[in-house]
Write an enzyme that holds these catalytic residues in place. Sequence first.
Site, PDB file in Angstrom:
ATOM      1  N   HIS A  45       0.819  -1.218   0.000  1.00 46.74           N
ATOM      2  CA  HIS A  45       0.000   0.000   0.000  1.00 46.74           C
ATOM      3  C   HIS A  45       0.852   1.268   0.000  1.00 46.74           C
ATOM      4  CE1 HIS A  45      -3.756  -2.100   0.423  1.00 46.74           C
ATOM      5  NE2 HIS A  45      -3.360  -2.720   1.526  1.00 46.74           N
ATOM      6  N   ARG A  69       7.146  -5.372   3.274  1.00 43.70           N
ATOM      7  CA  ARG A  69       5.813  -5.925   3.077  1.00 43.70           C
ATOM      8  C   ARG A  69       5.598  -5.876   1.556  1.00 43.70           C
ATOM      9  NH1 ARG A  69       0.145  -5.115   4.550  1.00 43.70           N
ATOM     10  NH2 ARG A  69       0.300  -2.924   4.084  1.00 43.70           N
ATOM     11  N   GLU A 144      -4.955 -11.914   7.647  1.00 39.47           N
ATOM     12  CA  GLU A 144      -5.770 -10.696   7.707  1.00 39.47           C
ATOM     13  C   GLU A 144      -7.156 -10.881   7.107  1.00 39.47           C
ATOM     14  OE1 GLU A 144      -3.515  -7.458   5.990  1.00 39.47           O
ATOM     15  OE2 GLU A 144      -2.619  -8.702   4.444  1.00 39.47           O
ATOM     16  N   ASP A 170      -7.119  -4.985   7.873  1.00 39.92           N
ATOM     17  CA  ASP A 170      -7.878  -5.811   6.931  1.00 39.92           C
ATOM     18  C   ASP A 170      -8.718  -6.849   7.657  1.00 39.92           C
ATOM     19  OD1 ASP A 170      -7.597  -5.086   4.163  1.00 39.92           O
ATOM     20  OD2 ASP A 170      -5.455  -5.405   4.436  1.00 39.92           O
TER      21      ASP A 170
HETATM   22  C1  3PY Z   1      -3.489  -4.329   7.930  1.00 38.98           C
HETATM   23  O1  3PY Z   1      -3.661  -3.893   9.073  1.00 38.98           O
HETATM   24  O2  3PY Z   1      -4.377  -4.834   7.247  1.00 38.98           O
HETATM   25  C2  3PY Z   1      -2.174  -4.256   7.341  1.00 38.98           C
HETATM   26  O3  3PY Z   1      -1.959  -4.823   6.299  1.00 38.98           O
HETATM   27  C3  3PY Z   1      -1.146  -3.419   7.990  1.00 38.98           C
HETATM   28  O4  3PY Z   1      -1.100  -2.179   7.345  1.00 38.98           O
HETATM   29 MG    MG Z   2      -3.621  -5.426   5.255  1.00 32.02          MG
END
Ligand code: 3PY
Ligand code: MG
Length: 244
Positions: A45, A69, A144, A170
């Site tokens: 992101h 990431r 997530e 997420d």
């Molecule tokens: C989330 O919290 O979904 C992440 O991927 C961290 O930014």
């Molecule tokens: Mg995320």
Amino acid sequence: KAPLLKRRLSEGGKMGIFWFALGSPALVELAVSRGGDAVVLDMQHGLFARRDLEAAVGCLPPSIPCLVRIEDDSAAAVSRALDAGAEGVLVPMVETGAQAAAAAAACHFPPKGSRSGGGVRPLADFGAYRSAADEAITVGVMIETTRGVANAREIAAAPNVDFVFIGSGDLALSLGSDGAALEKALRAVRDACVAAGKPCGVFTMNAGEASKRAGEGFSITVVANDLSAVMTSFEASYRTFKVG
Ligand code: 3PY
Ligand code: MG
């Protein structure tokens, strides 16, 4: 570089990390001059272009391990991050043990895995890099989604996965923002990691939340991220501005 991140994780300590999305190597360099146990550079992101990533990794001192990431679980995304010289990756949206194992295999050279050799920094001394890399590279997979939570045990137990990291943002979206359900899911993933003997981290928004989660047994938490650090600081400064 010594496999610092793996050592810290295996020692069971709590790591308070800095998370970067704004894509600025200068910001990374300035922030780590103030602390941090490790950094995450966010290619999913965040605004990092490939050259920004190379520059940001290059400005880190050896005492600050770097995780990237990555954009997705592809071998190409793994290569971009590790070829830049990162010590490890955080793989987003992992939902099954097989997906976790495949991403981990992409992080290691044959015969352990299927990683392609290359990268400007590794090629400076590829023999030395190659002989240390498989031991040094740290693979974190992100849970997530509700499906990931349901498969947390097999994900945590997947071969060559070093730790699990919960994308709490997420996960909240996936659960429908029910606070109680999120807490239950966090505990379930943490307990699955304990059962598999793997550390568990969680994305947190600030130092207060990070400290609370560290107290609950999460090994890696985010004490600051560049996006909210910049906004909070600019807002606070403007609010204290007085003409007098
Ligand atoms: C989330 O919290 O979904 C992440 O991927 C961290 O930014
Ligand atoms: Mg995320």
